[in-house]
Design an enzyme around this catalytic site. Structure first.
Site, PDB file in Angstrom:
ATOM      1  N   SER A 119       0.848  -1.187   0.000  1.00 50.37           N
ATOM      2  CA  SER A 119       0.000   0.000   0.000  1.00 50.37           C
ATOM      3  C   SER A 119       0.883   1.236   0.000  1.00 50.37           C
ATOM      4  O   SER A 119       1.785   1.359   0.840  1.00 50.37           O
ATOM      5  CB  SER A 119      -0.893  -0.001   1.240  1.00 50.37           C
ATOM      6  N   LYS A 158      -0.941  -0.811  -4.469  1.00 49.73           N
ATOM      7  CA  LYS A 158      -2.197  -0.134  -4.119  1.00 49.73           C
ATOM      8  C   LYS A 158      -1.871   1.316  -3.855  1.00 49.73           C
ATOM      9  O   LYS A 158      -1.004   1.618  -3.016  1.00 49.73           O
ATOM     10  CB  LYS A 158      -2.821  -0.785  -2.898  1.00 49.73           C
ATOM     11  N   LYS A 198      -3.186   4.928  -2.481  1.00 52.35           N
ATOM     12  CA  LYS A 198      -4.203   5.692  -1.770  1.00 52.35           C
ATOM     13  C   LYS A 198      -4.601   6.870  -2.655  1.00 52.35           C
ATOM     14  O   LYS A 198      -3.737   7.521  -3.266  1.00 52.35           O
ATOM     15  CB  LYS A 198      -3.636   6.212  -0.448  1.00 52.35           C
ATOM     16  N   ASP A 218      -7.285   2.892  -3.428  1.00 55.04           N
ATOM     17  CA  ASP A 218      -8.057   2.835  -2.192  1.00 55.04           C
ATOM     18  C   ASP A 218      -8.417   4.252  -1.774  1.00 55.04           C
ATOM     19  O   ASP A 218      -7.528   5.072  -1.561  1.00 55.04           O
ATOM     20  CB  ASP A 218      -7.228   2.155  -1.088  1.00 55.04           C
ATOM     21  N   GLU A 275     -11.185   0.623  -4.273  1.00 52.65           N
ATOM     22  CA  GLU A 275     -11.571   0.208  -2.914  1.00 52.65           C
ATOM     23  C   GLU A 275     -12.279   1.339  -2.180  1.00 52.65           C
ATOM     24  O   GLU A 275     -11.776   2.455  -2.098  1.00 52.65           O
ATOM     25  CB  GLU A 275     -10.324  -0.231  -2.144  1.00 52.65           C
ATOM     26  N   ASP A 312     -14.256  -2.405   1.891  1.00 51.28           N
ATOM     27  CA  ASP A 312     -13.374  -2.598   3.049  1.00 51.28           C
ATOM     28  C   ASP A 312     -14.183  -2.214   4.292  1.00 51.28           C
ATOM     29  O   ASP A 312     -14.806  -3.065   4.923  1.00 51.28           O
ATOM     30  CB  ASP A 312     -12.129  -1.723   2.846  1.00 51.28           C
ATOM     31  N   LYS A 331     -10.309  -7.864   6.440  1.00 49.48           N
ATOM     32  CA  LYS A 331      -9.401  -7.483   7.526  1.00 49.48           C
ATOM     33  C   LYS A 331      -9.942  -8.116   8.807  1.00 49.48           C
ATOM     34  O   LYS A 331     -10.983  -7.696   9.310  1.00 49.48           O
ATOM     35  CB  LYS A 331      -9.371  -5.965   7.709  1.00 49.48           C
ATOM     36  N   GLY A 341      -4.643  -4.864   5.397  1.00 52.56           N
ATOM     37  CA  GLY A 341      -3.681  -4.670   6.486  1.00 52.56           C
ATOM     38  C   GLY A 341      -4.004  -3.423   7.273  1.00 52.56           C
ATOM     39  O   GLY A 341      -4.633  -2.501   6.763  1.00 52.56           O
TER      40      GLY A 341
END
Ligand SMILES: O=C(O)CCC(=O)N[C@@H](C(=O)O)c1ccccc1
Length: 368
Positions: free
Chosen positions: A135, A161, A163, A189, A214, A239, A263, A291
């Site tokens: 991430s 991934k 953000k 995400d 996400e 998520d 998660k 995570g």
């Protein structure tokens, strides 16, 4: 199974670099660990709650308080036979899934250590190593992002991934896709940073062949995600919206999610995480392991979970060094983009005492 002692231990883990998401920047992780002792063994749990209630409603001081005043007393009073009975014993307490997950994880670890079984074997792992994604936080500039992504790819990570948030989305994604090519496994995400009115803007991400987008919208907006999924080609992944197997079934039925980030801490523990895996597998919905910047304790359990058959997408199961210069356990080290599933009893790892002491900020043994 008789609990003979329970410790709530707080540790402060400095990150190797600030980690910025749409809801804030982390510099140090304030983590609550739960240690339980039974007559046969000792087990560890890790609470994933953040210091502030920004990712979810839970936060670490609240988790400690509800464990101390409600969850541990309820568990002791229930005299559970095994970890499978922990969630039912705690069900009278509403919510607090991250706190419950940490306690269940510690009991499960103690039970499995006593029986000589690993988390992987208990959960149903079918692989002995898992491919690892990473991430990448929001950065100050695109060049800085490209350097970070390049470094992670050099380390062997098999999936990136990014953000995103309003103002940092199409351009950084375009730059990464153009720099690193069409074969790069790439996803984004948003951590709920967008609104349904942003749907047409988010549709611009379809140009970049992403694995998924996400949690673009609020965790309670299943219908908004279902509408978005009909508008864009990029698969929608939830998520924060998925707190249980029931939530997963509802989101799938509503067309609100085509992929699920599991998660364990968010959903109340590894046993509910397995139930979500099973529900998704029954519907042909791929899952991956999310995570929460876990130490090697939570990381060990996450890697075991990520080895289940339905985890067909690389997870945020990065090496310890992605976040911490020194982990409280022996570090997880990437090997050709993979992490080995611990084979030892229970978590298969334990805190290294001097490392644990070095980061401990508080410890309290509860009166049982
Ligand atoms: O690799 C990790 O452990 C972190 C992966 C990650 O990006 N977690 C995000 C998330 O929203 O999934 C997160 C970070 C910090 C706090 C909460 C959530």
């Amino acid at each position: 199974m008789k609990l003979t002692a329970v410790e709530l231990r707080r540790i402060a883990m400095p990150l190797v670099a600030p980690f910025r998401t749409s809801f804030g920047t982390q510099h140090t992780r304030d983590i609550l660990l739960v240690r339980v002792r039974t007559e046969e063994a000792e087990g560890w749990g890790e609470c994933v709650a953040m210091a502030s209630p920004l990712y979810s409603a839970e936060y670490v001081d609240g988790a400690a308080d509800v464990l101390r005043g409600h969850l541990v007393p309820a568990l002791v009073a229930s005299d559970v036979p095994d970890a499978g009975a922990v969630a039912p014993a705690l069900s009278a307490v509403k919510g607090h899934r991250m706190a419950k997950a940490a306690l269940e994880m510690a009991v499960l670890d103690a039970e499995l250590r006593a029986e000589g079984r690993s988390f992987g074997r208990e959960l149903g792992a079918v692989h002995d190593r898992v491919p690892c994604g990473v991430s990448v936080g929001i950065m100050d500039s695109v060049p800085e992002l490209l350097d970070a992504v390049g470094a992670f790819l050099d380390q062997g990570y098999v999936r990136i991934k990014l953000k995103i948030e309003p103002g940092w989305d199409v351009e950084p994604v375009r730059a990464v896709r153009e720099r690193f090519g069409d074969d790069l496994l790439l996803q984004v995400d948003a951590n709920t940073a967008y609104r349904p009115g942003d749907a047409r803007h988010l549709a611009r991400l379809d140009a970049f062949d992403l694995l998924l987008i996400e949690q673009p919208f609020d965790e309670e907006d299943l219908l908004g995600h279902a509408d978005l999924a009909r508008l864009i080609r990029t698969p929608v992944c939830l998520d924060e919206s998925i707190g249980s197997a029931r939530d997963a079934a509802a989101a799938i039925r509503l067309g609100a999610t085509q992929v699920v980030n599991i998660k364990p801490g968010r959903v109340g523990g590894y046993l509910e995480a397995r139930r979500i895996h099973d529900v998704c597998a029954a519907h042909g919905v791929p899952v991956w392991c999310g995570g929460m910047l876990e130490t090697g304790l939570g990381r060990a359990a996450n890697v075991a979970l990520a080895a289940l058959p339905g985890f067909t997408l690389p997870g945020d199961t990065s090496a310890s060094g992605r976040y911490y210069a020194t982990d409280v356990t022996e570090p997880f080290v990437l090997d050709e983009g993979h992490l080995a599933v611990p084979a030892g009893a229970g978590l298969g790892v334990t805190p290294v005492p001097e490392r644990l002491e070095a980061v401990t900020t508080a410890s309290e043994w509860l009166d049982l």
